[in-house]
Design a protein around this motif. Sequence first.
Motif, PDB file in Angstrom:
ATOM      1  N   UNK A 115       0.845  -1.185   0.000  1.00  0.00           N
ATOM      2  CA  UNK A 115       0.000   0.000   0.000  1.00  0.00           C
ATOM      3  C   UNK A 115       0.885   1.242   0.000  1.00  0.00           C
ATOM      4  N   UNK A 116       0.629   2.144  -0.953  1.00  0.00           N
ATOM      5  CA  UNK A 116       1.450   3.325  -1.141  1.00  0.00           C
ATOM      6  C   UNK A 116       0.554   4.556  -1.191  1.00  0.00           C
ATOM      7  N   UNK A 117       0.890   5.571  -0.428  1.00  0.00           N
ATOM      8  CA  UNK A 117       0.192   6.842  -0.511  1.00  0.00           C
ATOM      9  C   UNK A 117       1.082   7.875  -1.175  1.00  0.00           C
ATOM     10  N   UNK A 118       0.491   8.798  -1.900  1.00  0.00           N
ATOM     11  CA  UNK A 118       1.273   9.897  -2.470  1.00  0.00           C
ATOM     12  C   UNK A 118       0.835  11.208  -1.829  1.00  0.00           C
ATOM     13  N   UNK A 170       4.408   2.805   2.747  1.00  0.00           N
ATOM     14  CA  UNK A 170       5.289   3.663   1.955  1.00  0.00           C
ATOM     15  C   UNK A 170       4.504   4.895   1.507  1.00  0.00           C
ATOM     16  N   UNK A 171       5.167   6.041   1.569  1.00  0.00           N
ATOM     17  CA  UNK A 171       4.565   7.295   1.117  1.00  0.00           C
ATOM     18  C   UNK A 171       5.546   7.986   0.182  1.00  0.00           C
ATOM     19  N   UNK A 172       5.043   8.461  -0.956  1.00  0.00           N
ATOM     20  CA  UNK A 172       5.840   9.266  -1.880  1.00  0.00           C
ATOM     21  C   UNK A 172       5.561  10.736  -1.597  1.00  0.00           C
ATOM     22  N   UNK A 173       6.610  11.505  -1.315  1.00  0.00           N
ATOM     23  CA  UNK A 173       6.480  12.942  -1.100  1.00  0.00           C
ATOM     24  C   UNK A 173       6.783  13.640  -2.417  1.00  0.00           C
ATOM     25  N   UNK A 174       5.740  14.139  -3.069  1.00  0.00           N
ATOM     26  CA  UNK A 174       5.871  14.748  -4.393  1.00  0.00           C
ATOM     27  C   UNK A 174       5.165  16.096  -4.392  1.00  0.00           C
ATOM     28  N   UNK A 175       5.719  17.009  -3.594  1.00  0.00           N
ATOM     29  CA  UNK A 175       5.181  18.363  -3.448  1.00  0.00           C
ATOM     30  C   UNK A 175       6.316  19.344  -3.671  1.00  0.00           C
ATOM     31  N   UNK A 176       6.024  20.639  -3.850  1.00  0.00           N
ATOM     32  CA  UNK A 176       7.105  21.620  -3.968  1.00  0.00           C
ATOM     33  C   UNK A 176       8.028  21.576  -2.753  1.00  0.00           C
TER      34      UNK A 176
END
Length: 203
Positions: A2-5, A59-65
């Motif tokens: 399970x992955x959060x973005x 797992x979390x993907x950090x895809x922010x400014x």
Amino acid sequence: MRIGTLGNGMMAEALATHWVKAGHEVMIGGRDPGRAAEVARRVGGTAGSLTEAASYGDVVLLAVPAEVAVEIAQLVPAGTTLIDCTNALNHSDFTLAQPATAEEISRAVPGVHVVKAFNLAADAVWRNPPAGLGVPICADDGLEVVAQLVRDVGCEPIPAGGLVRAKLLEATAALAIGIWVSGGDVRAMFPPSEAAFGTVPPG
């Protein structure tokens, strides 16, 4: 898995598309529910708020400014592996605009396993990466988990040392982007490893 973005932009969409195809469950998190739902529909995942996505899985993907990365990373609960793909660039001269983002995040959320990866290329590359593309990973914990997610994108994981070396990876991104923007070819900088370092003795 399970992955959060954290983020529903082009980077999150590009990577999440591969992870869903590889069989992972992905939640796209964003401040704009409509935008998150739209991206989730395209990738085949679910949508939620930033808070919901932060606690969705292991797992979390950090895809922010980069300027809000440390703030938003504080939503992630302890024990989670957090992939930081941000670059804090000064776009006027392509230098680093602040200290290493990954290390700042790690200090802000000491119970989270921060991993630096996927920061050397734009979303267009991750949508259809060339065969055998290497992805450097800097991590103290969570290396194997992220290495598998790199393979699921169709790339090869390259262990690049602990998180203390993330600043070098971020500086590499600044250097490479500056060269690309000026019309140079970064690939021409690197000879085959044998030519660069000679043959490593056995043992």
